[in-house]
Design an enzyme around this catalytic site. Structure first.
Site, short mmCIF file in Angstrom:
data_model
loop_
_atom_site.label_atom_id
_atom_site.label_comp_id
_atom_site.label_asym_id
_atom_site.label_seq_id
_atom_site.Cartn_x
_atom_site.Cartn_y
_atom_site.Cartn_z
N LYS A 124 0.86 -1.18 0.00
CA LYS A 124 0.00 0.00 0.00
C LYS A 124 0.90 1.23 0.00
O LYS A 124 1.94 1.24 0.69
CB LYS A 124 -0.90 -0.04 1.24
CG LYS A 124 -1.95 1.07 1.30
CD LYS A 124 -2.87 0.88 2.51
CE LYS A 124 -3.98 1.91 2.56
NZ LYS A 124 -4.93 1.69 3.67
N SER A 144 -9.85 1.57 2.65
CA SER A 144 -8.96 2.37 1.83
C SER A 144 -7.87 1.55 1.14
O SER A 144 -7.26 2.04 0.19
CB SER A 144 -8.29 3.45 2.68
OG SER A 144 -7.44 2.84 3.65
N SER A 191 -10.00 -0.82 6.91
CA SER A 191 -9.43 -0.71 5.56
C SER A 191 -8.67 -1.91 5.02
O SER A 191 -8.31 -1.92 3.85
CB SER A 191 -8.53 0.51 5.48
OG SER A 191 -9.33 1.64 5.33
N1 GLN Z 1 -13.40 3.85 6.07
C1 GLN Z 1 -12.84 4.31 7.30
C2 GLN Z 1 -12.47 5.76 7.14
O1 GLN Z 1 -12.77 6.32 6.16
C3 GLN Z 1 -11.66 3.49 7.69
C4 GLN Z 1 -10.44 3.78 6.90
C5 GLN Z 1 -9.24 2.97 7.32
O2 GLN Z 1 -9.35 1.92 7.97
N2 GLN Z 1 -8.07 3.48 6.95
O3 GLN Z 1 -11.87 6.35 7.98
#
Ligand code: GLN
Length: 490
Positions: free
Chosen positions: A81, A156, A180
């Site tokens: 990532k 994400s 995410s």
């Molecule tokens: N979808 C969640 C957010 O927007 C979690 C994102 C994540 O785990 N990085 O914050």
């Protein structure tokens, strides 16, 4: 050697072929580079492809193998990532802010994988600064789900999940602040593990919400996740929140029998908002566990419905602090011809952060400001404690908790783009795990309308070995994890 195409083989199968000389790391790396060339234009999984560097690393791995210096992951091509710092390689975090930023050092986690002999194919697309659940918030454009190009891959870590599903790497890494790793794993039909907070060093991982962020592996099988975690986990003196605890051999306990395993099903995870077909898929998976001798019991995690509200105070508060370092002075984007220092700060940040990042910085700054701190931040921290206590109480009665990873399968690109609350609710089953610091994993459990659906398994702190054992046994009796999109098999 397995007769499946290379990109459908597990790490375990590939490393066997590498070690017995049936294939070289150079051939394997070239195979993935060719697939990336062929498919990335359409799927948009990679922000950076390290063609030359990966072939050099593959060559070094081949020499190590020839010299008999073989570790379990030697010569395996992976991708990270794009929020893990990788020395000499752009680390963008999916943001225009860091579009020009070449990391001058290596994160501990990627460094561990490098030292284990892996090859880095490149860096993967993601929601900007990991803020999002659909991969639509990337400066580099949306990632498309390999199962259906019109739908999101989740986020994400959308690039990481989609790259796995499309066979563009043998394994990938992601980060999970509120879901995410697990949510995109569910939506792309792969295995995704978020370890206990503190299990993997956060050093060199660009911070979003430091008390919630945790790195983890995204793989085809649970067995592969164990191989990756063996290398990724461990104490790091450079991260004061990393835990000084021995790392067990996660591969050694995958085959423990599950007879007598006590599974808890939180009634709050099977409530309104859960797609009935997802519910059926998850219930079928749980029935498999009952066949293996597990017992199932309804439990309650009564503060679940406060988790989104608490998270959307705590995560933005920490993000507003963490992202203040991007000021146009030290690194990253700088606006043209600033009039003065104030203008430099304002335009550098204004021109390079996307709208979701700006929303969160504003919410977080507000929640931390004098007069509001107690009303929002302190209160959210109290709720966080109650959520953690719910889990600890539940684990007095059960060994693992199971439920859906996400309330719905992947949805069409754009469908929730203008409805942040609907988007935020997509993390309702994953966010409490981060607030409590617990390990959680999503494994493929079925298909709905041609799209994958994941089963989430949650264990007590530092019980990753139990999670992996429980997940692996499911993959011994089912084949959901082996499915791949028809047009990408070849
Ligand atoms: N979808 C969640 C957010 O927007 C979690 C994102 C994540 O785990 N990085 O914050």
């Amino acid at each position: 050697m397995s007769n499946k195409p290379l990109h459908q083989q597990s790490l375990t199968e590939l490393s066997r072929s590498l070690q017995d000389g049936a294939i070289s790391s150079t051939e394997l790396t070239q195979h993935y580079l060719d697939r990336i060339k062929q498919l990335n234009g359409e799927l948009n999984c990679f922000i950076t492809v390290c063609e030359e560097q990966s072939l050099q690393q593959a060559n070094a791995a081949d020499r190590a193998i020839a010299a008999g210096n073989i570790k379990p992951l030697t010569g395996i091509p992976l991708a990270h990532k794009d929020l893990f710092c990788t020395e000499g390689v752009k680390t963008s975090c999916g943001s225009r802010m860091l579009d020009n930023w070449i990391a001058p050092y290596e994160s501990t986690m990627t460094g561990n994988l490098k030292a284990a002999g892996t090859v880095m194919l490149g860096k993967l697309n993601m929601d900007e600064f990991a803020m999002g659940g659909s991969n639509e918030n990337s400066y580099y454009g949306p990632v498309r789900n390999p199962w259906n190009r019109e739908v999101i891959p989740g986020g994400s870590s959308g690039g990481s999940a989609a790259a796995m599903a499309a066979g563009l790497a043998a394994a990938t890494t992601g980060s999970d602040t509120g879901g995410s790793i697990r949510q995109p794993a569910s939506m792309c039909g792969i295995t995704g593990l978020k370890p206990t907070y503190g299990r993997i060093s956060r050093w060199g991982m660009v911070a979003f919400a430091s008390s919630l962020d945790q790195a983890g592996p995204m793989t085809r099988t649970v067995e592969d996740a164990a191989l990756m975690l063996n290398v990724m986990a461990g104490f790091d003196p450079k991260d004061s929140t990393s835990m000084d605890r021995a790392v067990p051999d996660y591969s050694a306990t995958l085959n423990e029998p599950l007879k007598g395993l006590r599974i808890g099903l939180p009634k709050e995870y099977f409530a309104e908002g859960l797609d009935s077909r997802v519910e059926q898929t998850v219930r079928n998976a749980i029935a498999e566990y009952e066949k293996m001798g597990a017992t199932v019991k309804e439990i309650s995690l009564p503060h679940t419905h406060h988790s989104i509200a608490a998270y959307y105070v705590i995560a933005p508060a920490e993000a507003s602090t963490n992202l203040s370092r991007f000021d146009g002075v030290r690194f990253g984007y700088r606006c043209e011809e600033p009039k003065n220092l104030e203008d430099l700060y304002q335009r550098s940040r204004g021109e390079s952060f996307g709208s979701e990042v700006k929303n969160r910085i504003m919410i977080g700054t507000y929640a931390l400001s004098a007069g509001y701190y107690d009303a929002y931040y302190t209160k959210a921290q109290k709720i966080r404690r109650l959520i953690r206590d719910d889990f600890l109480r539940a684990f007095e009665e059960v060994d693992v908790i199971m439920g859906p990873t996400a309330p719905t399968p992947a949805f069409p690109i754009g469908a929730k783009a203008n409805d942040p609350v609907a988007m935020y609710l997509g993390d309702i089953f994953t966010i409490s795990t981060n607030l409590a610091g617990l390990p959680g994993m999503s494994i493929p459990a079925g298909m709905v309308d041609g799209l994958p659906v994941g089963l989430q398994i949650i264990a007590p702190h530092f019980e990753e070995a139990r999670l992996l054992n429980v997940g692996h046994q499911f993959q011994q009796t089912t084949d959901w994890h082996l499915r791949t999109p028809v047009d990408l098999r070849g």
